[in-house]
Design a protein around this motif. Structure first.
Motif, PDB file in Angstrom:
ATOM      1  N   TYR A  71       0.772  -1.086   0.113  1.00 41.84           N
ATOM      2  CA  TYR A  71       0.064  -0.027   0.025  1.00 41.84           C
ATOM      3  C   TYR A  71       1.037   1.117  -0.101  1.00 41.84           C
ATOM      4  O   TYR A  71       1.522   1.400   1.012  1.00 41.84           O
ATOM      5  CB  TYR A  71      -0.747  -0.009   1.324  1.00 41.84           C
ATOM      6  CG  TYR A  71      -1.969  -1.036   1.286  1.00 41.84           C
ATOM      7  CD1 TYR A  71      -2.856  -1.116   0.468  1.00 41.84           C
ATOM      8  CD2 TYR A  71      -1.723  -2.083   2.418  1.00 41.84           C
ATOM      9  CE1 TYR A  71      -3.939  -2.274   0.500  1.00 41.84           C
ATOM     10  CE2 TYR A  71      -2.631  -3.140   2.192  1.00 41.84           C
ATOM     11  CZ  TYR A  71      -3.740  -3.068   1.596  1.00 41.84           C
ATOM     12  OH  TYR A  71      -4.804  -4.268   1.775  1.00 41.84           O
ATOM     13  N   ALA A 119       2.397  -4.851   2.663  1.00 44.80           N
ATOM     14  CA  ALA A 119       1.429  -5.414   3.647  1.00 44.80           C
ATOM     15  C   ALA A 119       1.699  -7.016   3.752  1.00 44.80           C
ATOM     16  O   ALA A 119       1.236  -7.488   4.464  1.00 44.80           O
ATOM     17  CB  ALA A 119      -0.032  -5.115   3.184  1.00 44.80           C
ATOM     18  N   ALA A 178      -2.586 -11.821  14.203  1.00 45.56           N
ATOM     19  CA  ALA A 178      -3.119 -10.600  14.857  1.00 45.56           C
ATOM     20  C   ALA A 178      -3.636  -9.553  14.209  1.00 45.56           C
ATOM     21  O   ALA A 178      -3.522  -9.505  12.762  1.00 45.56           O
ATOM     22  CB  ALA A 178      -2.132 -10.083  15.833  1.00 45.56           C
ATOM     23  N   ASN A 179      -4.393  -8.657  14.846  1.00 46.75           N
ATOM     24  CA  ASN A 179      -4.932  -7.451  14.128  1.00 46.75           C
ATOM     25  C   ASN A 179      -3.828  -6.548  13.084  1.00 46.75           C
ATOM     26  O   ASN A 179      -2.641  -6.453  13.768  1.00 46.75           O
ATOM     27  CB  ASN A 179      -5.332  -6.230  15.134  1.00 46.75           C
ATOM     28  CG  ASN A 179      -6.817  -6.074  15.355  1.00 46.75           C
ATOM     29  OD1 ASN A 179      -7.268  -6.147  13.875  1.00 46.75           O
ATOM     30  ND2 ASN A 179      -7.275  -5.817  16.234  1.00 46.75           N
ATOM     31  N   GLY A 180      -4.337  -6.454  11.751  1.00 50.29           N
ATOM     32  CA  GLY A 180      -3.168  -5.747  11.129  1.00 50.29           C
ATOM     33  C   GLY A 180      -2.068  -6.602  10.339  1.00 50.29           C
ATOM     34  O   GLY A 180      -1.211  -6.239   9.915  1.00 50.29           O
ATOM     35  N   ALA A 181      -1.989  -8.034  10.686  1.00 49.87           N
ATOM     36  CA  ALA A 181      -0.824  -8.707  10.296  1.00 49.87           C
ATOM     37  C   ALA A 181      -1.140  -8.860   8.810  1.00 49.87           C
ATOM     38  O   ALA A 181       0.098  -9.257   8.229  1.00 49.87           O
ATOM     39  CB  ALA A 181      -1.202 -10.281  10.703  1.00 49.87           C
ATOM     40  N   GLY A 182      -2.120  -8.702   7.937  1.00 51.25           N
ATOM     41  CA  GLY A 182      -2.473  -8.802   6.735  1.00 51.25           C
ATOM     42  C   GLY A 182      -3.231  -9.772   6.206  1.00 51.25           C
ATOM     43  O   GLY A 182      -3.149 -10.344   4.850  1.00 51.25           O
ATOM     44  N   LYS A 183      -4.069 -10.224   7.037  1.00 51.43           N
ATOM     45  CA  LYS A 183      -5.034 -11.457   6.864  1.00 51.43           C
ATOM     46  C   LYS A 183      -5.963 -11.018   5.603  1.00 51.43           C
ATOM     47  O   LYS A 183      -6.100 -11.590   4.649  1.00 51.43           O
ATOM     48  CB  LYS A 183      -5.513 -12.018   7.883  1.00 51.43           C
ATOM     49  CG  LYS A 183      -4.431 -12.297   8.850  1.00 51.43           C
ATOM     50  CD  LYS A 183      -5.146 -13.026  10.162  1.00 51.43           C
ATOM     51  CE  LYS A 183      -6.344 -12.164  10.998  1.00 51.43           C
ATOM     52  NZ  LYS A 183      -5.858 -10.911  11.345  1.00 51.43           N
ATOM     53  N   SER A 184      -6.771  -9.932   5.837  1.00 53.61           N
ATOM     54  CA  SER A 184      -7.778  -9.277   4.891  1.00 53.61           C
ATOM     55  C   SER A 184      -6.934  -8.946   3.561  1.00 53.61           C
ATOM     56  O   SER A 184      -7.697  -9.032   2.653  1.00 53.61           O
ATOM     57  CB  SER A 184      -8.420  -8.386   5.416  1.00 53.61           C
ATOM     58  OG  SER A 184      -9.185  -8.393   6.746  1.00 53.61           O
ATOM     59  N   THR A 185      -5.773  -8.271   3.625  1.00 54.85           N
ATOM     60  CA  THR A 185      -5.134  -7.963   2.355  1.00 54.85           C
ATOM     61  C   THR A 185      -4.882  -9.109   1.506  1.00 54.85           C
ATOM     62  O   THR A 185      -5.132  -9.090   0.475  1.00 54.85           O
ATOM     63  CB  THR A 185      -3.770  -7.465   2.860  1.00 54.85           C
ATOM     64  OG1 THR A 185      -3.951  -6.178   3.713  1.00 54.85           O
ATOM     65  CG2 THR A 185      -3.166  -6.868   1.606  1.00 54.85           C
ATOM     66  N   GLU A 245     -15.259  -9.775   5.769  1.00 50.67           N
ATOM     67  CA  GLU A 245     -15.239  -9.306   7.321  1.00 50.67           C
ATOM     68  C   GLU A 245     -16.597  -8.343   7.317  1.00 50.67           C
ATOM     69  O   GLU A 245     -16.732  -7.468   6.603  1.00 50.67           O
ATOM     70  CB  GLU A 245     -13.780  -8.594   7.602  1.00 50.67           C
ATOM     71  CG  GLU A 245     -13.694  -8.190   8.892  1.00 50.67           C
ATOM     72  CD  GLU A 245     -12.334  -7.681   9.041  1.00 50.67           C
ATOM     73  OE1 GLU A 245     -12.000  -7.795  10.244  1.00 50.67           O
ATOM     74  OE2 GLU A 245     -11.617  -7.155   8.327  1.00 50.67           O
ATOM     75  N   GLU A 251     -12.963 -13.658   8.932  1.00 47.16           N
ATOM     76  CA  GLU A 251     -13.203 -13.485  10.388  1.00 47.16           C
ATOM     77  C   GLU A 251     -14.962 -13.796  10.595  1.00 47.16           C
ATOM     78  O   GLU A 251     -15.676 -12.803  11.079  1.00 47.16           O
ATOM     79  CB  GLU A 251     -12.857 -12.036  10.671  1.00 47.16           C
ATOM     80  CG  GLU A 251     -11.383 -12.012  10.695  1.00 47.16           C
ATOM     81  CD  GLU A 251     -10.823 -11.324  11.863  1.00 47.16           C
ATOM     82  OE1 GLU A 251     -11.307 -11.283  12.925  1.00 47.16           O
ATOM     83  OE2 GLU A 251      -9.402 -10.966  11.575  1.00 47.16           O
ATOM     84  N   GLN A 277      -9.112 -14.281  13.719  1.00 42.42           N
ATOM     85  CA  GLN A 277      -8.337 -14.052  14.915  1.00 42.42           C
ATOM     86  C   GLN A 277      -8.458 -15.128  15.911  1.00 42.42           C
ATOM     87  O   GLN A 277      -7.536 -15.078  16.921  1.00 42.42           O
ATOM     88  CB  GLN A 277      -8.779 -12.646  15.438  1.00 42.42           C
ATOM     89  CG  GLN A 277      -7.971 -11.449  14.401  1.00 42.42           C
ATOM     90  CD  GLN A 277      -8.020 -10.231  15.468  1.00 42.42           C
ATOM     91  OE1 GLN A 277      -7.818 -10.035  16.565  1.00 42.42           O
ATOM     92  NE2 GLN A 277      -8.750  -9.193  14.540  1.00 42.42           N
TER      93      GLN A 277
HETATM   94  P1  ATP Z   1      -7.540  -7.076  10.858  1.00 41.96           P
HETATM   95  O1  ATP Z   1      -7.820  -8.359  11.499  1.00 41.96           O
HETATM   96  O2  ATP Z   1      -7.499  -5.863  11.764  1.00 41.96           O
HETATM   97  O3  ATP Z   1      -8.556  -6.739   9.653  1.00 41.96           O
HETATM   98  P2  ATP Z   1      -5.425  -8.044   9.006  1.00 41.96           P
HETATM   99  O4  ATP Z   1      -4.765  -9.104   9.659  1.00 41.96           O
HETATM  100  O5  ATP Z   1      -6.655  -8.363   8.300  1.00 41.96           O
HETATM  101  O6  ATP Z   1      -6.085  -7.265  10.343  1.00 41.96           O
HETATM  102  P3  ATP Z   1      -4.861  -5.976   6.998  1.00 41.96           P
HETATM  103  O7  ATP Z   1      -6.305  -5.246   7.164  1.00 41.96           O
HETATM  104  O8  ATP Z   1      -4.584  -7.025   5.737  1.00 41.96           O
HETATM  105  O9  ATP Z   1      -4.795  -6.986   8.242  1.00 41.96           O
HETATM  106  O10 ATP Z   1      -3.930  -5.075   7.084  1.00 41.96           O
HETATM  107  C1  ATP Z   1      -2.503  -5.229   6.969  1.00 41.96           C
HETATM  108  C2  ATP Z   1      -1.794  -3.952   6.946  1.00 41.96           C
HETATM  109  O11 ATP Z   1      -1.860  -3.136   5.748  1.00 41.96           O
HETATM  110  C3  ATP Z   1      -1.854  -3.104   8.228  1.00 41.96           C
HETATM  111  O12 ATP Z   1      -0.852  -2.417   8.535  1.00 41.96           O
HETATM  112  C4  ATP Z   1      -2.977  -1.940   7.670  1.00 41.96           C
HETATM  113  O13 ATP Z   1      -2.884  -0.706   8.418  1.00 41.96           O
HETATM  114  C5  ATP Z   1      -2.421  -1.748   6.053  1.00 41.96           C
HETATM  115  N1  ATP Z   1      -3.523  -1.427   5.309  1.00 41.96           N
HETATM  116  C6  ATP Z   1      -4.675  -2.255   4.915  1.00 41.96           C
HETATM  117  N2  ATP Z   1      -5.360  -1.672   3.948  1.00 41.96           N
HETATM  118  C7  ATP Z   1      -4.737  -0.618   3.730  1.00 41.96           C
HETATM  119  C8  ATP Z   1      -5.019   0.539   2.862  1.00 41.96           C
HETATM  120  N3  ATP Z   1      -6.023   0.483   1.956  1.00 41.96           N
HETATM  121  N4  ATP Z   1      -4.128   1.508   2.450  1.00 41.96           N
HETATM  122  C9  ATP Z   1      -2.877   1.640   3.302  1.00 41.96           C
HETATM  123  N5  ATP Z   1      -2.597   0.631   4.274  1.00 41.96           N
HETATM  124  C10 ATP Z   1      -3.302  -0.329   4.418  1.00 41.96           C
END
Ligand code: ATP
Length: 234
Positions: free
Chosen positions: A11, A16, A35-42, A83, A159, A191
């Motif tokens: 990003y 990510a 964990a939160n923000g690990a990159g799973k949704s990405t 999610e 999730e 999570q």
């Molecule tokens: P959660 O469980 O909180 O959704 P996650 O494991 O799914 O967490 P992601 O949402 O994939 O994590 O985010 C991974 C990283 O990429 C995080 O640091 C987040 O801040 C960043 N990120 C996610 N989407 C964007 C975006 N559109 N622009 C910039 N950074 C992003």
């Protein structure tokens, strides 16, 4: 059935996903925990091309789908229950289910809706109710049922336990078990490591955009590092 090979996602300047490799075999439940923000949704969203990966490959049934459109991916057997559920709040249960047929057309809609009502009797009771007035657990069931309406070969779940009471989480995981027993391949991002690893044949642990550990669900469940970080050390 699906394989990530050395996938990077950025990003802007933030990376990510870092050289992520993982695979989901036909007929199994695979899970990705972290964990939160690990990159799973990405990772899940990159399957549909949003965001696009900057290097690596996403192979689905022998084909690199990483540059395909979301529509292409959805009409080739991949369905996601996103999610936060993202059902259509102003529509009834039935209308939401019908929206799920968009990638494949309405030919099997009636028959498939009956199947969903067998799998989720709660939705049958509420078939004409507006989705926004349903409980969190019911909305989650609707989101999963809607994804199943496109007759996916691989069901992706982001999730499903988020924000739900423990007893409802148990019900949702039981339903996923039932769905898997019909031969459906499932990739579950969670999570809630305890439930996810108990259910899964195969698991991956993501930390800061990297796959840190991989193993069978059972192996990870008893792994001391996983227990400390994700299972409260119990
Ligand atoms: P959660 O469980 O909180 O959704 P996650 O494991 O799914 O967490 P992601 O949402 O994939 O994590 O985010 C991974 C990283 O990429 C995080 O640091 C987040 O801040 C960043 N990120 C996610 N989407 C964007 C975006 N559109 N622009 C910039 N950074 C992003």
């Amino acid at each position: 059935m699906m394989e990530f090979k050395d996938v990077d996602v950025y990003y802007g300047p933030i990376q990510a996903l870092k050289k992520v490799s993982l695979s989901v075999n036909e007929g199994e439940i695979a899970t990705l925990i972290g964990a939160n923000g690990a990159g799973k949704s990405t990772l899940l969203m990159s399957i549909f091309g949003q965001p696009r990966i900057s290097s690596g490959e996403i192979i689905y049934r022998g084909e690199d789908i990483s540059q395909k459109s979301a529509h292409y991916v959805a009409s080739h057997g991949l369905a996601q229950s996103p999610e936060g559920r993202r059902i259509f709040p102003g529509m009834s249960v039935e209308e939401n289910l019908l929206m799920g047929t968009i990638p494949i057309g309405m030919d099997h809609a009636e028959e498939d809706m009956q199947r969903m009502f067998e799998l989720f009797p709660r939705l049958l009771e509420r078939r004409n109710q507006r989705a926004s007035t349903m409980s969190g657990g019911e909305q989650q069931m609707l989101a999963i049922a809607r994804a199943l309406m496109s007759r996916p070969k691989l069901l992706l779940l982001d999730e499903p336990s988020l924000g739900l009471a423990p007893i409802i989480v148990k019900q949702i995981f039981q339903i996923l078990k039932d769905v898997a027993s019909t031969g459906m391949t499932i990739f579950l991002v969670e999570q809630n490591a305890n439930h996810a690893l108990k259910l899964a044949d195969r698991g991956y642990v993501m930390v800061n955009g990297e796959i840190r550990m991989a193993g069978t669900g059972q192996e990870l469940l008893v792994n001391p590092e996983v227990r400390d970080a994700y299972l409260g050390g119990h």
